[in-house]
Design a protein around this motif. Structure first.
Motif, PDB file in Angstrom:
ATOM      1  N   PHE A  93       0.379  -1.505  -0.207  1.00 33.79           N
ATOM      2  CA  PHE A  93       0.001  -0.301   0.161  1.00 33.79           C
ATOM      3  C   PHE A  93       0.890   0.942  -0.171  1.00 33.79           C
ATOM      4  N   TYR A  94       2.601   1.238   0.445  1.00 36.45           N
ATOM      5  CA  TYR A  94       2.592   2.110   0.108  1.00 36.45           C
ATOM      6  C   TYR A  94       3.476   2.665  -0.702  1.00 36.45           C
TER       7      TYR A  94
ATOM      8  N   LYS B 112       2.517   5.942  -3.413  1.00 36.22           N
ATOM      9  CA  LYS B 112       3.990   6.560  -3.707  1.00 36.22           C
ATOM     10  C   LYS B 112       2.711   6.911  -5.299  1.00 36.22           C
ATOM     11  N   LYS B 113       2.708   5.357  -6.007  1.00 41.09           N
ATOM     12  CA  LYS B 113       2.249   5.891  -7.377  1.00 41.09           C
ATOM     13  C   LYS B 113       0.731   6.207  -7.994  1.00 41.09           C
TER      14      LYS B 113
ATOM     15  N   ILE C  39      -9.203   4.997  -1.978  1.00 42.52           N
ATOM     16  CA  ILE C  39      -8.897   6.449  -1.891  1.00 42.52           C
ATOM     17  C   ILE C  39      -7.881   6.318  -3.941  1.00 42.52           C
ATOM     18  N   TYR C  40      -7.607   5.217  -4.530  1.00 45.27           N
ATOM     19  CA  TYR C  40      -6.809   4.995  -5.554  1.00 45.27           C
ATOM     20  C   TYR C  40      -7.458   4.309  -6.843  1.00 45.27           C
ATOM     21  N   ALA C  41      -7.535   3.629  -6.541  1.00 43.03           N
ATOM     22  CA  ALA C  41      -8.903   2.232  -6.793  1.00 43.03           C
ATOM     23  C   ALA C  41      -9.075   3.124  -8.473  1.00 43.03           C
TER      24      ALA C  41
END
Length: 242
Positions: free
Chosen positions: A30-31, A35-36, A92-94
């Motif tokens: 998840f880091y 980051k990406k 959040i990032y999906a």
């Protein structure tokens, strides 16, 4: 003379520490996502499944379901927090499709858990009956999680390579299963903790045996042409099994 209760408590605390390590192990994944700013090909399925698993173990350990199980409640409560944090990051990032999937399955799990909890508390009377129903469900979910590395073990045998089966994860799974098995055997005896974690200890032992058998083969293959290339898909799938 050391009492059985004290020994059980110490073993349970050690089990909490090892289990904490397992719950924390996906953190690098998840880091990387943070980051990406993208979930890439990672899937939320293992974390969604772990939410339900931890929720049922917390419910199982409550005094009105199965008394004398405080240490079962503590570690699974921590695990529940970890999984919600992981899923929040994923959400959040999906993509919109990934977000809908997370919300849909979490909603279904919430409905299922609420139904089981209501039936357990309103229909079943006494801790024996409640422990039976909730304990069996906990074992089913726990066994499914413990045997999930079977696909990786098959890959190891097929390729004669342990690249896809991290040693420390296998060792931690084994120690976790052994620790909670010992905990379950000490008075008061807990058959439900024993069954799933006994199978977990066996699964971890098989992984370690495979590692011992094929690690030398793996080292030999790395000296060959192109054999040390790791499949991105499999590597990512391996992370998902954590």
């Amino acid at each position: 003379m050391v009492s059985a209760a004290l020994v059980r408590t110490v073993i349970g605390i050690i089990g909490n520490v090892i289990s904490f390590g397992l719950f924390f192990s996906p953190a690098p994944t998840f880091y990387r996502i943070i980051k990406k700013k993208s979930v890439e090909e990672f899937k939320p399925d293992p974390y969604i499944a772990t939410v339900l698993n931890c929720a049922f173990w917390v419910f199982y350990g409550l005094p009105f379901v199965h008394p004398h199980s405080v240490l079962v409640v503590t570690i699974n409560s921590v695990g529940l927090v970890f999984e919600f944090v992981y899923l929040t990051i994923f959400y959040i990032y999906a993509t919109n499709k990934g977000r809908r999937k997370v919300m849909l399955f979490l909603g279904l799990e919430a409905v299922f858990f609420a139904a089981v909890a209501l039936i357990t508390l309103l229909v079943l009377h006494g801790t024996h009956k409640r422990s039976l129903v909730v304990g069996v469900l906990c074992d089913i979910f726990n066994i499914m999680m413990y045997v999930s590395p079977l696909t990786i073990m098959a890959k190891v045998i097929k390729t004669k390579s342990v690249e896809y089966m991290p040693f420390w994860l296998s060792l931690t799974n084994f120690l976790n299963g052994v620790c909670w098995t010992i905990y379950a055997l000490i008075h008061p005896f807990d058959i439900y903790v024993l069954v799933s974690n006994g199978i977990g200890a066996l699964s971890g032992l098989i992984q370690l045996i495979l590692y011992a058998c094929y690690c030398s083969c793996n080292n030999g293959e790395k000296n060959g042409d192109g054999d040390d290339t790791v499949s991105t898909t499999v590597a990512k799938g391996n992370i998902e099994l954590v």
